[in-house]
Write a protein that holds these residues in place. Structure first.
Motif, mmCIF file in Angstrom:
data_model
loop_
_atom_site.group_PDB
_atom_site.id
_atom_site.type_symbol
_atom_site.label_atom_id
_atom_site.label_comp_id
_atom_site.label_asym_id
_atom_site.label_seq_id
_atom_site.Cartn_x
_atom_site.Cartn_y
_atom_site.Cartn_z
ATOM 1 N N ASP A 138 -34.514 -6.715 -13.884
ATOM 2 C CA ASP A 138 -34.351 -8.153 -14.024
ATOM 3 C C ASP A 138 -35.233 -8.680 -15.152
ATOM 4 O O ASP A 138 -34.780 -9.453 -16.008
ATOM 5 C CB ASP A 138 -34.708 -8.830 -12.695
ATOM 6 C CG ASP A 138 -34.283 -10.287 -12.661
ATOM 7 O OD1 ASP A 138 -33.080 -10.545 -12.533
ATOM 8 O OD2 ASP A 138 -35.156 -11.166 -12.785
ATOM 9 N N ARG A 171 -34.442 -6.273 -9.260
ATOM 10 C CA ARG A 171 -35.895 -6.402 -9.153
ATOM 11 C C ARG A 171 -36.530 -5.220 -8.439
ATOM 12 O O ARG A 171 -37.752 -5.043 -8.509
ATOM 13 C CB ARG A 171 -36.261 -7.710 -8.444
ATOM 14 C CG ARG A 171 -35.961 -8.943 -9.285
ATOM 15 C CD ARG A 171 -36.519 -10.203 -8.666
ATOM 16 N NE ARG A 171 -36.237 -11.347 -9.519
ATOM 17 C CZ ARG A 171 -36.657 -12.592 -9.273
ATOM 18 N NH1 ARG A 171 -37.366 -12.821 -8.179
ATOM 19 N NH2 ARG A 171 -36.358 -13.580 -10.098
ATOM 20 N N GLN A 220 -31.202 -4.277 -5.644
ATOM 21 C CA GLN A 220 -31.072 -5.372 -6.603
ATOM 22 C C GLN A 220 -31.907 -4.997 -7.826
ATOM 23 O O GLN A 220 -32.772 -4.114 -7.762
ATOM 24 C CB GLN A 220 -31.584 -6.678 -5.994
ATOM 25 C CG GLN A 220 -33.005 -6.574 -5.459
ATOM 26 C CD GLN A 220 -33.640 -7.911 -5.232
ATOM 27 O OE1 GLN A 220 -33.609 -8.773 -6.117
ATOM 28 N NE2 GLN A 220 -34.220 -8.119 -4.054
ATOM 29 N N HIS A 244 -26.396 -9.929 -16.634
ATOM 30 C CA HIS A 244 -26.754 -11.054 -15.760
ATOM 31 C C HIS A 244 -26.182 -10.792 -14.370
ATOM 32 O O HIS A 244 -25.309 -9.943 -14.191
ATOM 33 C CB HIS A 244 -26.228 -12.392 -16.307
ATOM 34 C CG HIS A 244 -24.735 -12.442 -16.487
ATOM 35 N ND1 HIS A 244 -23.855 -12.552 -15.423
ATOM 36 C CD2 HIS A 244 -23.963 -12.388 -17.603
ATOM 37 C CE1 HIS A 244 -22.606 -12.581 -15.874
ATOM 38 N NE2 HIS A 244 -22.643 -12.468 -17.194
ATOM 39 N N ALA A 245 -26.678 -11.542 -13.391
ATOM 40 C CA ALA A 245 -26.195 -11.381 -12.025
ATOM 41 C C ALA A 245 -24.802 -11.980 -11.883
ATOM 42 O O ALA A 245 -24.320 -12.715 -12.755
ATOM 43 C CB ALA A 245 -27.161 -12.050 -11.045
ATOM 44 N N THR A 247 -25.469 -4.192 -8.819
ATOM 45 C CA THR A 247 -26.556 -3.792 -9.718
ATOM 46 C C THR A 247 -25.990 -3.112 -10.959
ATOM 47 O O THR A 247 -26.464 -3.348 -12.086
ATOM 48 C CB THR A 247 -27.533 -2.862 -8.979
ATOM 49 O OG1 THR A 247 -28.049 -3.544 -7.825
ATOM 50 C CG2 THR A 247 -28.687 -2.453 -9.881
#
Length: 272
Positions: A90, A136, A134, A204-205, A196
């Motif tokens: 991220d 992060r 995810q 980007h998410a 992911t």
């Protein structure tokens, strides 16, 4: 994780730990040396540290793997981790500490996607469900190789009985809709892995039109996922992410086979 203040650092920094370089809701991450950090409770003498004990137990079950961050533990159960000098995925994409070139397609497929899938194949083989996949929680070392972190998930038996439970769950953009939020399994991990992989390829998410913190953000994302309105962006692993979201993989090993097909199709052809 957020960098703590000076007062907090002085109060809780244990012997042998240099600067505190990051923090979360329950833990400090302190520098031990150039290659190692220590994860320890924010208030070690006055707090419930069962979550840290759970992470240690899950990591002991998982065992050593080159793409999992743990190095060992102290006598009181605090965790020694590899130092991820390039932060997490991220940060790398959205909050870079310094300018860097965008990752090449080969780096995204042959390194990051493959390495993460290999880590999850290993984790799942031991009966551990991560429950919080995810960007992060995917860290990058000094060579930009991935390291899976933050094990607060579950250990389940072959018949599905939960043996250990860290009560963790994915954030809403990586959450597989299900009747019971704590009913996690291999496919809910792979669902989040699909998002992911999507993040790795598009930068980007999912659902960037729904801003974090806006009114009804969680409900909007939840409804979008529940109605299977999945992203339609085209990228090198579009078919793989689609299969993750529709629960068409039985294991991370199956996903790895598809990744290899994509890799061979794109990079071996370039060598002909």
């Amino acid at each position: 994780m957020n960098k703590p203040g000076v007062k907090e650092y002085r109060e809780y920094c244990p012997p042998g730990v240099k600067p505190v370089i990051a923090s979360g809701g329950s833990a400090w991450i302190g520098e031990v040396d150039e290659t190692t950090v220590l994860k320890y409770p924010i208030a070690p003498d006055n707090t419930d540290v069962s979550w840290l004990e759970m992470e240690r137990k899950l990591l002991e079950i998982v065992g050593h793997h080159e793409h999992i961050i743990v190095k060992g533990c102290t006598e009181n159960g605090w965790l020694y981790l590899e130092r991820a000098t390039n932060g997490d995925l991220d940060d790398y994409y959205l909050r870079p500490a310094y300018p860097h070139p965008p990752p090449s397609l080969e780096q995204r497929i042959a390194w990051w996607c493959r390495e993460i899938a290999e880590a999850f194949a290993w984790v799942h083989s031991g009966g551990v469900i991560h429950c919080d996949i995810q960007p992060r929680n995917i860290l990058l070392d000094d060579g930009l190789r991935t390291k899976l972190a933050d094990f607060q998930g579950k250990h389940v038996s072959e018949n599905g009985t939960v043996l250990l439970d860290g009560w963790s769950s994915e954030p809403c953009r990586f959450y597989c809709p299900r009747r019971d939020p704590i009913d996690a399994d291999v496919q809910t991990d792979l669902f989040a892995l699909g998002y992911t992989i999507y993040f790795i390829h598009v930068g980007h998410a999912v659902f960037p039109d729904i801003a974090d913190g806006e009114a009804g953000c969680f409900e909007k994302v939840e409804y979008t996922l529940a109605t299977q309105r999945f992203p339609e962006d085209t990228h090198a692993c579009s078919e793989i992410t689609r299969k993750c979201w529709h629960k068409e993989y039985d294991s991370a090993d199956d996903l790895l086979l598809d990744l290899e097909i994509v890799r061979e199709g794109m990079f071996d052809a370039d060598c002909d």
